[in-house]
Motif scaffolding. Sequence first.
Motif, PDB file in Angstrom:
ATOM      1  N   VAL B 101      43.240  46.471  45.324  1.00 62.73           N
ATOM      2  CA  VAL B 101      43.877  46.685  44.019  1.00 62.73           C
ATOM      3  C   VAL B 101      43.012  46.026  42.947  1.00 62.73           C
ATOM      4  O   VAL B 101      42.687  44.839  43.054  1.00 62.73           O
ATOM      5  CB  VAL B 101      45.289  46.055  44.010  1.00 62.73           C
ATOM      6  CG1 VAL B 101      45.812  45.915  42.593  1.00 62.73           C
ATOM      7  CG2 VAL B 101      46.248  46.882  44.852  1.00 62.73           C
ATOM      8  N   GLY B 102      42.634  46.781  41.928  1.00 61.79           N
ATOM      9  CA  GLY B 102      41.944  46.213  40.761  1.00 61.79           C
ATOM     10  C   GLY B 102      40.747  45.359  41.144  1.00 61.79           C
ATOM     11  O   GLY B 102      39.922  45.763  41.963  1.00 61.79           O
ATOM     12  N   ASP B 103      40.652  44.177  40.569  1.00 59.57           N
ATOM     13  CA  ASP B 103      39.529  43.272  40.777  1.00 59.57           C
ATOM     14  C   ASP B 103      40.091  41.879  41.062  1.00 59.57           C
ATOM     15  O   ASP B 103      41.306  41.680  41.003  1.00 59.57           O
ATOM     16  CB  ASP B 103      38.632  43.279  39.521  1.00 59.57           C
ATOM     17  CG  ASP B 103      39.408  42.943  38.263  1.00 59.57           C
ATOM     18  OD1 ASP B 103      40.067  41.882  38.230  1.00 59.57           O
ATOM     19  OD2 ASP B 103      39.383  43.724  37.296  1.00 59.57           O
ATOM     20  N   PRO B 104      39.231  40.891  41.363  1.00 58.19           N
ATOM     21  CA  PRO B 104      39.767  39.571  41.732  1.00 58.19           C
ATOM     22  C   PRO B 104      40.701  38.959  40.676  1.00 58.19           C
ATOM     23  O   PRO B 104      41.733  38.371  41.023  1.00 58.19           O
ATOM     24  CB  PRO B 104      38.508  38.713  41.905  1.00 58.19           C
ATOM     25  CG  PRO B 104      37.442  39.674  42.290  1.00 58.19           C
ATOM     26  CD  PRO B 104      37.765  40.946  41.549  1.00 58.19           C
ATOM     27  N   GLN B 105      40.358  39.109  39.405  1.00 56.61           N
ATOM     28  CA  GLN B 105      41.212  38.533  38.363  1.00 56.61           C
ATOM     29  C   GLN B 105      42.591  39.198  38.371  1.00 56.61           C
ATOM     30  O   GLN B 105      43.617  38.523  38.236  1.00 56.61           O
ATOM     31  CB  GLN B 105      40.568  38.718  36.970  1.00 56.61           C
ATOM     32  CG  GLN B 105      39.297  37.897  36.750  1.00 56.61           C
ATOM     33  CD  GLN B 105      38.037  38.696  36.974  1.00 56.61           C
ATOM     34  OE1 GLN B 105      37.897  39.357  38.000  1.00 56.61           O
ATOM     35  NE2 GLN B 105      37.109  38.645  36.040  1.00 56.61           N
TER      36      GLN B 105
END
Lengths: 160, 285
Positions: B101-105
């Motif tokens: 999902v998305g990126d680490p942040q």
Amino acid sequence: MHVSVTVNGTRREADVEPRTLLVYFLRETLGLTGTNVGCDTSTCGACTVHVDGQSVKSCTMLAAQADGREVTTIEGMASDGELHPLQRAFHEHHGLQCGYCTPGMIMASDSLIREAGHPLAEEEVRIGLEGNLCRCTGYQNIVKAVVAASQEMHGAPASA
Amino acid sequence: MIPAPFEYVRAESVDHAVALLGEHGEDAKLVAGGHSLLPLMRLRLARPSVLVDVDRLDDLAYVREAGDQIEIGATTRMAEVAASEVLATHNPLVAHAAGHVGDPQVRHRGTFGGSVAHGDPASDPPTVLLALDAQMVVRGPAGERTVAARDFFKGLFETDLGPQDVLTAVRVPKLSTGTGWSYQKFHRRAIDWAIVGVAAVVERSNGSVARAAIGLTNMGLMPMRAEGVEAALAGAAAEPGALAAAAGHAPEGTSPPSDTNGSAEYRRELSKVLVRRALEEALAR
Ligand SMILES: Cc1cc2nc3c(=O)[nH]c(=O)nc-3n(C[C@H](O)[C@H](O)[C@H](O)COP(=O)(O)OP(=O)(O)OC[C@H]3O[C@@H](n4cnc5c(N)ncnc54)[C@H](O)[C@@H]3O)c2cc1C
Ligand code: FES
Ligand code: FES
């Protein structure tokens, strides 16, 4: 509403509107303009800071949600006049051109390196920085800088 | 951009959140990690007058075993779901999907429950939950109830959650050792949402498929099951020809969107390819 946030080790108190985003609290209320805003869609990562040690996009969090927490911005990375290993590595490896993405890149990288617990391979850096965009460098030197800093931070011998 | 003004209240418990939603009426909304809601509010596509913050309900942040199921608390961050040892052992599919999902942040802030409650057909976790026949645990003014994934996702950004309901947990089965799984997320850039996604859970027995559950992401107004594929696979031989033939049923009954990432027609074709890849990967595990 009243918020109290520890920013770069110092407790900061302010009255803010509930709709104040963390990035504007940092930039406008506290005057810490190292954290940038590069988009309206939570995609660019220029606004990345640490909240309780983890990288987050400060444009997508309310200042109210940071109340009582610890925030670190790029201004808090150098200590006693010594650049952070990542800052030094970006300098040495030419990891920036205009520099707009750099604070976010460094904050995202620091979180990534600490979470990994070991020196990062190039591929891990590329995947780990997927949430940070750079319109100048083409990324090659950013990746080199982060790999080098990760080796230094985890005490691995520097490779060529 | 900055959201329109709103009033902000912090919930101290689930029951407090339910009470606050009741007190403030229809224009109040829960916020957790804010990674779906705040982008919409910045663009003024959402304008709640009151936000009830459940972000700090840390007693809902857990992944634990519950008999033959795994229970994931609603405020567990995507990153914690992705890194969960319990899931790695008993249901790696959920951890794998959360990790993409998305990126680490985004994964540091976005909650698992927020993703489920938002009901976005382009989201990855809901499709996986649908394929796993997961159960959602909901607390509302009338007490607690459990809703099957099939009955939970009702339409575009529409779920079974009422205006005063709080999702508290999600339960997924422990997968048996003979069960293969896959999540295929197709996108052009790493950070992007799935143009199409496919979740597969395949039980095999003696070289054939005993049972398969296939979920589709971004192929309609809500996550969907590819029932045509599932029917074609029941008892089918686990060999490439049979899998490809079954995968051909993927677009049946779907109504995919057309956008800059691809036309509806493109998505229909893509779904067949991704279902085939998902089946091959699931059977190889
Ligand atoms: C840049 C970016 C990229 C992303 N990429 C992806 C992706 O590739 N795949 C993907 O699946 N998702 C993606 N997301 C979405 C992200 O996964 C979700 O935003 C997040 O998981 C939702 O959780 P949240 O805690 O942020 O929810 P919030 O934004 O706080 O809430 C979302 C909705 O759920 C409701 N809600 C929240 N918690 C509860 C609860 N406990 N009970 C009832 N209702 C509740 C809220 O009222 C709101 O309507 C992306 C988001 C961003 C910003
Ligand atoms: S300004 Fe926060 S992600 Fe672009
Ligand atoms: S150096 Fe200019 S955006 Fe990265």
